[in-house]
Design a protein around this motif. Structure first.
Motif, PDB file in Angstrom:
ATOM      1  N   GLY A  13       0.800  -1.223   0.000  1.00  0.00           N
ATOM      2  CA  GLY A  13       0.000   0.000   0.000  1.00  0.00           C
ATOM      3  C   GLY A  13       0.834   1.274   0.000  1.00  0.00           C
ATOM      4  N   LYS A  14       2.173   1.136   0.010  1.00  0.00           N
ATOM      5  CA  LYS A  14       3.037   2.317   0.067  1.00  0.00           C
ATOM      6  C   LYS A  14       3.945   2.404  -1.158  1.00  0.00           C
ATOM      7  N   VAL A  15       4.467   3.598  -1.375  1.00  0.00           N
ATOM      8  CA  VAL A  15       5.568   3.807  -2.304  1.00  0.00           C
ATOM      9  C   VAL A  15       6.795   4.076  -1.440  1.00  0.00           C
ATOM     10  N   CYS A  16       7.921   3.494  -1.822  1.00  0.00           N
ATOM     11  CA  CYS A  16       9.152   3.648  -1.057  1.00  0.00           C
ATOM     12  C   CYS A  16      10.255   4.197  -1.949  1.00  0.00           C
ATOM     13  N   PHE A  17      11.034   5.099  -1.387  1.00  0.00           N
ATOM     14  CA  PHE A  17      12.209   5.650  -2.051  1.00  0.00           C
ATOM     15  C   PHE A  17      13.409   5.328  -1.171  1.00  0.00           C
ATOM     16  N   TYR A  18      14.519   4.919  -1.792  1.00  0.00           N
ATOM     17  CA  TYR A  18      15.697   4.456  -1.070  1.00  0.00           C
ATOM     18  C   TYR A  18      16.917   5.304  -1.441  1.00  0.00           C
ATOM     19  N   THR A  19      17.784   5.542  -0.475  1.00  0.00           N
ATOM     20  CA  THR A  19      18.979   6.347  -0.722  1.00  0.00           C
ATOM     21  C   THR A  19      20.070   5.566  -1.456  1.00  0.00           C
ATOM     22  N   GLY A  20      19.973   4.242  -1.486  1.00  0.00           N
ATOM     23  CA  GLY A  20      20.936   3.402  -2.196  1.00  0.00           C
ATOM     24  C   GLY A  20      20.307   2.740  -3.407  1.00  0.00           C
TER      25      GLY A  20
END
Length: 140
Positions: free
Chosen positions: A56-63
């Motif tokens: 149910g979420k969108v995720c953004f990652y620094t790597g």
């Protein structure tokens, strides 16, 4: 494995480097070339952990490849509530939203849904060619 279409606007079509299981396959090829033995189960577990993102979420990652610090949201936001997410630049993303109405998402480089944006189809994940700030998010 299901392939998902992604539309990249403004950030550049070169922003997407990998989708789906491509990262795991290339890691196995690299290890095989170097003479290391790899375990399919171990790779699958590492890939699953790397792309961790609540349904149910969108995720953004620094790597790259879903690693590093993660910022996520299930709602459209004009600005991240977390100071860390407000100032981070991201190298990868995953849309683990629900299918159907409001399953796709846009990440904007400026607050209040302004600036260049990355459109991520439901179920898509991948890497960006360079680090990008995502300052606001809109589900549609």
């Amino acid at each position: 494995m299901r392939r998902t279409k992604m539309v990249l606007v403004g950030i550049g079509s070169a922003a997407l480097l990998a989708t789906g299981g491509t990262a795991t396959a290339s890691a196995a090829a690299t290890a095989a070339d170097s003479g290391q033995q790899t375990s399919s189960a171990g790779q699958a577990q590492a890939a699953k952990k790397a792309w961790s993102c609540t349904k149910g979420k969108v995720c953004f990652y620094t790597g790259k490849n879903g690693t590093g610090k993660r910022c996520s949201t299930a709602n459209s936001i004009n600005k991240w509530s977390s100071k860390r997410c407000q100032t981070s630049t991201f190298k990868s993303f995953r849309n683990n939203g629900h299918s159907g109405h409001k399953g796709d998402v846009r990440g904007y480089t400026k607050t209040n849904h302004n600036g260049k944006h990355l459109t991520i189809a439901n179920g898509a994940r991948g890497n960006m060619a360079k680090k990008n700030p995502i300052r606001s998010v809109q589900w549609f």
